[in-house]
Design an enzyme around this catalytic site. Sequence first.
Site, PDB file in Angstrom:
ATOM      1  N   GLY A  96       1.222  -5.636   2.080  1.00 58.83           N
ATOM      2  CA  GLY A  96       2.485  -5.039   2.520  1.00 58.83           C
ATOM      3  C   GLY A  96       3.058  -5.784   3.725  1.00 58.83           C
ATOM      4  O   GLY A  96       4.273  -5.836   3.912  1.00 58.83           O
ATOM      5  N   GLU A 103      -5.841 -12.800   4.583  1.00 60.79           N
ATOM      6  CA  GLU A 103      -6.714 -11.612   4.544  1.00 60.79           C
ATOM      7  C   GLU A 103      -7.802 -11.790   3.486  1.00 60.79           C
ATOM      8  O   GLU A 103      -8.967 -11.456   3.713  1.00 60.79           O
ATOM      9  CB  GLU A 103      -5.883 -10.363   4.247  1.00 60.79           C
ATOM     10  CG  GLU A 103      -4.958  -9.998   5.399  1.00 60.79           C
ATOM     11  CD  GLU A 103      -3.989  -8.859   5.102  1.00 60.79           C
ATOM     12  OE1 GLU A 103      -3.450  -8.309   6.067  1.00 60.79           O
ATOM     13  OE2 GLU A 103      -3.760  -8.533   3.927  1.00 60.79           O
TER      14      GLU A 103
HETATM   15  C1  5RP Z   1      -0.908  -6.672   5.521  1.00 64.21           C
HETATM   16  C2  5RP Z   1      -1.771  -5.637   4.894  1.00 64.21           C
HETATM   17  C3  5RP Z   1      -1.966  -4.369   5.637  1.00 64.21           C
HETATM   18  O1  5RP Z   1      -3.329  -4.159   5.814  1.00 64.21           O
HETATM   19  C4  5RP Z   1      -1.372  -3.231   4.856  1.00 64.21           C
HETATM   20  O2  5RP Z   1      -0.011  -3.531   4.576  1.00 64.21           O
HETATM   21  C5  5RP Z   1      -1.483  -1.903   5.596  1.00 64.21           C
HETATM   22  O3  5RP Z   1      -0.627  -1.913   6.690  1.00 64.21           O
HETATM   23  P1  5RP Z   1      -0.564  -0.719   7.736  1.00 64.21           P
HETATM   24  O4  5RP Z   1      -1.857  -0.723   8.481  1.00 64.21           O
HETATM   25  O5  5RP Z   1       0.613  -1.086   8.606  1.00 64.21           O
HETATM   26  O6  5RP Z   1      -0.350   0.563   6.971  1.00 64.21           O
HETATM   27  O7  5RP Z   1      -2.300  -5.795   3.822  1.00 64.21           O
HETATM   28  O8  5RP Z   1      -0.686  -7.759   4.659  1.00 64.21           O
END
Ligand code: 5RP
Length: 218
Positions: A96, A103
Amino acid sequence: MNSDQKKQQAAIAALAYIEENTIIGVGTGSTVNHFIDALAARKLRIQGAVSSSEASTERMKKHGIEVFDLNSAGDLDVYIDGADESDGQLRLIKGGGAALTREKIVAAASRRFICIADDSKLVEVLGKFPLPVEVIPMARSYVARRLRALGGRPVWREGVITDNGNQILDVHDLRITDPVALEDAINQIAGVVTVGLFARRPADVLILGTDAGPKTLP
Ligand code: 5RP
């Protein structure tokens, strides 16, 4: 308790998995930001961290946490990161925040992956959250056609360039009943850098912030 408070609660609970004098892997996102802040506030004496994004690197450096290159750090004991969705087997949708490729690399290089999230992220079946796919820019339309053939509805995340100089397609309308098979299928498409399905390498532990306090799975 709101979702941000739950994220903070999960982030603080993850500190228990950190051993002093180690280099840890650190992910990206608002939940991880709470973790970085808590790590700095607790003054745990770690050697430093390998970061999955420029944003997390900047935040850690501001706190005086040393950031290492993965090539010099070698394998890591523990990786802390958030998720957009997790199923009961701790298979995840991530990306997201568009940091999915780094990652996935840091998760792969880590012995234990501790995922931190608020309890809204736990789902029966993955796919309500649009699945991020990082693509080489020249392949974007081709990859989108192949993703459509797999039953999804890809939408270009316009204006977003990843830390690796690539683009993101978010794939809507998926009901992912076999995450390993879909991860493999999308990885086979020429021009795909990374799919944000973490099924072949799921989390080892999921810490959820809840109204009743942190809940740990499995
Ligand atoms: C970023 C990610 C994040 O871990 C994922 O989007 C969750 O985000 P948040 O902690 O803001 O809810 O995969 O690429």
